[in-house]
Write an enzyme that holds these catalytic residues in place. Structure first.
Site, PDB file in Angstrom:
ATOM      1  N   GLY A  31     -15.541  -7.222 -12.642  1.00  0.00           N
ATOM      2  CA  GLY A  31     -15.460  -7.548 -11.224  1.00  0.00           C
ATOM      3  C   GLY A  31     -16.810  -7.361 -10.558  1.00  0.00           C
ATOM      4  N   ALA A  32     -16.963  -7.990  -9.401  1.00  0.00           N
ATOM      5  CA  ALA A  32     -18.247  -7.884  -8.688  1.00  0.00           C
ATOM      6  C   ALA A  32     -18.033  -7.820  -7.180  1.00  0.00           C
ATOM      7  CB  ALA A  32     -19.141  -9.068  -9.063  1.00  0.00           C
ATOM      8  N   GLY A  33     -16.835  -7.409  -6.765  1.00  0.00           N
ATOM      9  CA  GLY A  33     -16.541  -7.257  -5.340  1.00  0.00           C
ATOM     10  C   GLY A  33     -16.850  -5.836  -4.875  1.00  0.00           C
ATOM     11  N   GLY A  34     -16.260  -5.461  -3.740  1.00  0.00           N
ATOM     12  CA  GLY A  34     -16.523  -4.148  -3.152  1.00  0.00           C
ATOM     13  C   GLY A  34     -16.095  -2.995  -4.047  1.00  0.00           C
ATOM     14  N   ALA A  35     -14.959  -3.145  -4.703  1.00  0.00           N
ATOM     15  CA  ALA A  35     -14.458  -2.060  -5.566  1.00  0.00           C
ATOM     16  C   ALA A  35     -15.346  -1.917  -6.793  1.00  0.00           C
ATOM     17  CB  ALA A  35     -13.016  -2.348  -5.976  1.00  0.00           C
ATOM     18  N   THR A  57     -11.272  -6.024 -10.739  1.00  0.00           N
ATOM     19  CA  THR A  57     -10.986  -7.331 -10.126  1.00  0.00           C
ATOM     20  C   THR A  57      -9.587  -7.265  -9.516  1.00  0.00           C
ATOM     21  OG1 THR A  57      -9.783  -8.466 -11.901  1.00  0.00           O
ATOM     22  CG2 THR A  57     -12.190  -8.424 -12.081  1.00  0.00           C
ATOM     23  N   LYS A 105     -13.041  -4.848   3.751  1.00  0.00           N
ATOM     24  CA  LYS A 105     -14.000  -3.758   3.480  1.00  0.00           C
ATOM     25  C   LYS A 105     -15.439  -4.084   3.866  1.00  0.00           C
ATOM     26  CE  LYS A 105     -11.455  -1.348  -0.043  1.00  0.00           C
ATOM     27  NZ  LYS A 105     -11.378  -0.779  -1.357  1.00  0.00           N
ATOM     28  N   SER A 159       0.814  -1.219   0.000  1.00  0.00           N
ATOM     29  CA  SER A 159       0.000   0.000   0.000  1.00  0.00           C
ATOM     30  C   SER A 159       0.850   1.273   0.000  1.00  0.00           C
ATOM     31  CB  SER A 159      -0.909   0.019   1.234  1.00  0.00           C
ATOM     32  OG  SER A 159      -1.604   1.252   1.263  1.00  0.00           O
ATOM     33  N   ASP A 184     -14.198   5.136  -2.184  1.00  0.00           N
ATOM     34  CA  ASP A 184     -13.731   4.495  -3.422  1.00  0.00           C
ATOM     35  C   ASP A 184     -14.525   5.002  -4.631  1.00  0.00           C
ATOM     36  OD1 ASP A 184     -11.630   2.970  -2.498  1.00  0.00           O
ATOM     37  OD2 ASP A 184     -12.850   1.197  -2.111  1.00  0.00           O
TER      38      ASP A 184
END
Ligand code: NAP
Length: 268
Positions: free
Chosen positions: A125-129, A184, A66, A15, A102
């Site tokens: 993608g289908a996650g939090g982001a 993703t 998250k 990070s 985000d």
């Protein structure tokens, strides 16, 4: 007394949030230290107790915490609830408050290169982001949003929430989007170089945004550049969400140039 902030993630060492926020604290002469908190999922509950006990002032939250952090917080705002992910926590006199910047990171990075209103957007993608990216596209009145994911069932679930289209990566060829957002985790760590969309389907008229910034040039960015598309690399999202988080924590205007310099100096 020095105030403590930090990035909560696992792994955390990639990070650039500590470099970015410590540079900002130094520039504004704020007595604070932004640390790395590399916390495994099974240790999250214990870590939150430490946050309360040690009066840690703020957290940036990243994968895989998250969503799982929500149940340990005192309150989350409407945006974080809708996105179902928290990426910033503020310790407000003992109460842990969660929000999500985000989507601002996505929105402001895109707006530097393109309008969003009226555009056809593909989110990979289908996650939090990805949820934050769809939220940003919706809020900015994109014409159509398609969520494409490895596990189509996850795409379907997210699409239902936002009332948009969904499918697998194979469906990309039939869409011809204006904007592509890579959300993703395929592209970092052991997934470096993974191809989600074949190069031949990326064209000059597209704007391709990547969320990953380590490495800075991922497969889709390389292919999009080769196709002549406009590209947005992952550090833009990091910076834009970081600016919002800094204001949220400190109630001070973020020193943008200082933060940018710190990020670019530390990019691999
Ligand atoms: P997440 O909730 O864990 O979601 C991961 C997503 O990646 C899922 O859609 C998953 O698909 C997909 N995926 C994982 N491995 C894959 C593979 N081998 N091939 C294809 N798809 C794969 O993670 P997240 O929080 O949404 O974060 C996603 C990425 O965005 C991460 O790389 C993160 O670092 C980045 N990010 C960057 C910023 C920034 O500031 N620049 C901010 C937020 C996130 P399945 O549903 O099939 O498992």
């Amino acid at each position: 007394m020095t105030e403590t902030y930090g990035i909560l993630a696992h792994p955390a060492k990639h990070s650039l949030s500590p470099a970015m926020h410590n540079a900002a604290f130094k520039a504004l002469k704020i007595n604070a230290d932004f640390k790395y908190f590399d916390i495994k999922p099974e240790d999250l509950k214990k870590f939150i107790l430490k946050v309360r006990k040690e009066k840690i002032k703020g957290l940036s939250v990243s994968s895989p915490h998250k969503e799982s952090i929500i149940k340990y917080l005192d309150k989350i705002n409407k945006t974080a609830k809708k996105i179902n992910a928290v990426n910033a926590v503020k310790n407000d006199r003992g109460k842990l408050m969660g929000t999500n910047f985000d989507w601002i990171g996505v929105q402001n990075s895109l707006l530097e290169k393109t309008a969003i209103k009226g555009k056809i957007v593909v989110v990979l993608g289908a996650g939090g982001a990805a949820s934050a990216a769809v939220f940003a596209a919706k809020k900015n009145r994109a014409k159509k949003i398609h969520i494409l994911n490895r596990t189509v069932l996850h795409a379907r679930k997210l699409a239902k929430k936002y009332n948009c289209k969904y499918g697998g990566f194979d469906d990309f060829k039939d869409i011809n989007p204006d904007i592509v957002i890579q959300a993703t985790s395929a592209g970092m760590n052991n997934l470096k170089g993974v191809e989600l969309i074949p190069k031949k389907y990326l064209t000059k008229r597209m704007v391709v945004m990547e969320m990953i910034y380590s490495p800075l040039i991922t497969k889709i960015i390389k292919d999009a550049k080769a196709a002549g598309a406009k590209t947005i690399t992952g550090e833009k999202m990091l910076l834009n969400q970081g600016f919002a988080a800094f204001i949220y924590w400190t109630k001070k205007r973020h020193p943008a140039k200082v933060m940018e310099r710190a990020v670019y100096q530390n990019l691999k």
